[in-house]
Scaffold this motif. Sequence first.
Motif, PDB file in Angstrom:
ATOM      1  N   MET A  75      34.024  -2.295  51.273  1.00  0.00           N
ATOM      2  CA  MET A  75      33.902  -1.026  51.627  1.00  0.00           C
ATOM      3  C   MET A  75      33.213  -0.178  51.904  1.00  0.00           C
ATOM      4  SD  MET A  75      35.381   1.766  48.321  1.00  0.00           S
ATOM      5  CE  MET A  75      34.575   0.767  47.555  1.00  0.00           C
ATOM      6  N   ARG A 107      35.227   7.901  47.554  1.00  0.00           N
ATOM      7  CA  ARG A 107      36.903   8.092  46.437  1.00  0.00           C
ATOM      8  C   ARG A 107      35.618   8.850  45.204  1.00  0.00           C
ATOM      9  NH1 ARG A 107      39.274   2.163  45.933  1.00  0.00           N
ATOM     10  NH2 ARG A 107      39.666   1.748  48.020  1.00  0.00           N
ATOM     11  N   THR A 166      35.388   1.124  41.766  1.00  0.00           N
ATOM     12  CA  THR A 166      35.037  -0.174  42.535  1.00  0.00           C
ATOM     13  C   THR A 166      34.447   0.697  44.281  1.00  0.00           C
ATOM     14  OG1 THR A 166      36.867   1.618  43.775  1.00  0.00           O
ATOM     15  CG2 THR A 166      37.862  -0.248  42.767  1.00  0.00           C
ATOM     16  N   CYS A 221      37.232  -3.897  46.741  1.00  0.00           N
ATOM     17  CA  CYS A 221      38.487  -2.918  46.141  1.00  0.00           C
ATOM     18  C   CYS A 221      39.411  -4.476  46.869  1.00  0.00           C
ATOM     19  CB  CYS A 221      39.430  -1.849  47.843  1.00  0.00           C
ATOM     20  SG  CYS A 221      40.801  -1.379  47.084  1.00  0.00           S
TER      21      CYS A 221
END
Length: 68
Positions: free
Chosen positions: A5, A13, A47, A53
């Motif tokens: 990520m 997020r 995450t 993820c």
Amino acid sequence: MKKNMGNTDRLIRIAISAVLLIVSLLGLLPSALNAFALVVSAMLILTSFTSFCGLYAVFGWNTCKMKS
């Protein structure tokens, strides 16, 4: 666990998680949705801090920039 990520994903997020957490703590959602929002918020925070993820791994996605 290998990072999959990138920073943009992590920031998005964290922002979504903050909004869900605030809405949940203010009690603006019904109780079932409130619990769901808290779980999703916790998952997004986890995450984003680990930069991993599980769904990205399943689908083979990687938004992390590679070092040259």
